[in-house]
Design a protein around this motif. Structure first.
Motif, PDB file in Angstrom:
ATOM      1  N   SER A  92      36.170  41.360  -0.292  1.00  0.00           N
ATOM      2  CA  SER A  92      35.906  39.955   0.000  1.00  0.00           C
ATOM      3  C   SER A  92      35.194  39.317  -1.184  1.00  0.00           C
ATOM      4  N   ILE A  93      35.172  37.999  -1.186  1.00  0.00           N
ATOM      5  CA  ILE A  93      34.435  37.271  -2.224  1.00  0.00           C
ATOM      6  C   ILE A  93      32.971  37.683  -2.219  1.00  0.00           C
ATOM      7  N   LYS A 121      25.129  28.528  -4.944  1.00  0.00           N
ATOM      8  CA  LYS A 121      24.904  27.809  -6.200  1.00  0.00           C
ATOM      9  C   LYS A 121      26.205  27.322  -6.833  1.00  0.00           C
ATOM     10  N   VAL A 122      27.290  28.075  -6.611  1.00  0.00           N
ATOM     11  CA  VAL A 122      28.574  27.665  -7.198  1.00  0.00           C
ATOM     12  C   VAL A 122      29.464  26.971  -6.166  1.00  0.00           C
ATOM     13  N   GLY A 123      28.893  26.659  -4.988  1.00  0.00           N
ATOM     14  CA  GLY A 123      29.615  25.873  -3.992  1.00  0.00           C
ATOM     15  C   GLY A 123      30.690  26.612  -3.229  1.00  0.00           C
ATOM     16  N   LEU A 124      30.555  27.927  -3.068  1.00  0.00           N
ATOM     17  CA  LEU A 124      31.610  28.704  -2.408  1.00  0.00           C
ATOM     18  C   LEU A 124      31.096  29.605  -1.283  1.00  0.00           C
ATOM     19  N   ALA A 125      29.927  29.319  -0.772  1.00  0.00           N
ATOM     20  CA  ALA A 125      29.401  30.162   0.313  1.00  0.00           C
ATOM     21  C   ALA A 125      30.326  30.134   1.531  1.00  0.00           C
ATOM     22  N   HIS A 126      31.033  29.032   1.734  1.00  0.00           N
ATOM     23  CA  HIS A 126      31.922  28.915   2.891  1.00  0.00           C
ATOM     24  C   HIS A 126      33.195  29.753   2.750  1.00  0.00           C
ATOM     25  N   ARG A 127      33.444  30.314   1.539  1.00  0.00           N
ATOM     26  CA  ARG A 127      34.631  31.155   1.337  1.00  0.00           C
ATOM     27  C   ARG A 127      34.251  32.636   1.198  1.00  0.00           C
ATOM     28  N   ALA A 128      33.053  32.985   1.618  1.00  0.00           N
ATOM     29  CA  ALA A 128      32.533  34.335   1.387  1.00  0.00           C
ATOM     30  C   ALA A 128      33.416  35.425   1.980  1.00  0.00           C
ATOM     31  N   ARG A 129      34.060  35.159   3.100  1.00  0.00           N
ATOM     32  CA  ARG A 129      34.861  36.184   3.769  1.00  0.00           C
ATOM     33  C   ARG A 129      36.295  36.266   3.238  1.00  0.00           C
ATOM     34  N   ASN A 130      36.681  35.289   2.442  1.00  0.00           N
ATOM     35  CA  ASN A 130      38.034  35.308   1.859  1.00  0.00           C
ATOM     36  C   ASN A 130      38.159  36.372   0.779  1.00  0.00           C
ATOM     37  N   ASP A 134      43.124  34.335  -1.955  1.00  0.00           N
ATOM     38  CA  ASP A 134      43.077  33.132  -1.126  1.00  0.00           C
ATOM     39  C   ASP A 134      42.517  31.933  -1.874  1.00  0.00           C
ATOM     40  N   LEU A 135      42.017  32.137  -3.082  1.00  0.00           N
ATOM     41  CA  LEU A 135      41.313  31.090  -3.827  1.00  0.00           C
ATOM     42  C   LEU A 135      42.144  30.592  -5.003  1.00  0.00           C
ATOM     43  N   SER A 136      41.855  29.393  -5.434  1.00  0.00           N
ATOM     44  CA  SER A 136      42.469  28.837  -6.641  1.00  0.00           C
ATOM     45  C   SER A 136      41.854  29.479  -7.882  1.00  0.00           C
ATOM     46  N   GLY A 137      42.455  29.233  -9.041  1.00  0.00           N
ATOM     47  CA  GLY A 137      41.912  29.791 -10.278  1.00  0.00           C
ATOM     48  C   GLY A 137      40.494  29.328 -10.551  1.00  0.00           C
TER      49      GLY A 137
END
Length: 215
Positions: A92-93, A121-130, A134-137
């Motif tokens: 996971s992320i 800090k980098v604005g991605l806590a909501h994608r932690a389980r991905n 699943d993410l863009s570059g």
């Protein structure tokens, strides 16, 4: 570094290079393709060894350090961001970001807590389980930056961190790196082929003909 020389085969990629970087400084490394930009970054990052000279990091001469000593210093002092992200696809992320702490023996719960703070800090806590796929570059590069920062490095080394990104996303990544440099007082050393990106740094170095010069 003082009098650093790095030969590859019969070719001197870097010859008698002396360079000092101030703590908290942002610095771009520029130069033609094949000039030795990444070689210089790898020497500073203890991923490569010079053939001759003196390399001092945080007051310690690393020229004759053992492989274990170099690994400890990398983990304690340095963070790395690469063009290709280098995320592990099956993790996971959150666990990608937490991974460097496992090398320090940090427990899983504490490592994940620290990783969550960096993802915020980098604005991605909501994608932690991905997972990375699943993410863009641009999002994957933000994850790579969070992973580089999770150990609290004093120096962040970035090798063409925007090379695989579109212009808008690249600008956002540079904005993030500059903000982290300002807010955390972290030294930022970035290889880039983009003059506009280089201009965002406080100092610009030109690698050419085996030498390193202030541009």
């Amino acid at each position: 570094m003082q009098g650093i020389t790095r030969w590859i085969g019969n070719e001197g990629i870097l010859r008698d290079v002396s360079l000092s970087l101030h703590a908290g400084q942002s610095c771009a490394i520029t130069g033609p393709s094949g000039s030795g930009k990444s070689t210089l970054l790898n020497l500073i990052g203890l991923l490569d060894q010079p053939c001759r000279g003196r390399l001092v990091l945080d007051g310690c001469d690393m020229m004759h350090a053992t492989a274990d000593q170099r690994a400890i210093t990398r983990n304690r002092l340095l963070g790395f961001v690469f063009q290709s992200f280098n995320l592990l696809p099956r993790l996971s992320i959150l666990d990608n970001v937490a991974l460097p702490l496992s090398y320090r023996g940090v427990g899983l719960a504490s490592a994940r807590q620290a990783a969550t703070l960096q993802l915020e800090k980098v604005g991605l806590a909501h994608r932690a389980r991905n997972r990375p796929a699943d993410l863009s570059g641009g999002q994957r590069q933000r994850v790579a930056i969070a992973r580089a920062l999770v150990t609290g490095p004093r120096i962040l080394l970035a090798d063409e961190p925007t090379g695989n990104l579109d212009c808008e996303t690249a600008q956002a990544i540079i904005e993030l790196l500059c903000r982290l440099n300002r807010e955390q007082g972290m030294t930022l050393l970035m290889v880039t082929h983009d003059p506009a990106m280089a201009q965002r740094m406080q100092r610009r170095l030109l690698v050419r003909d085996g030498g390193v010069f202030d541009a």
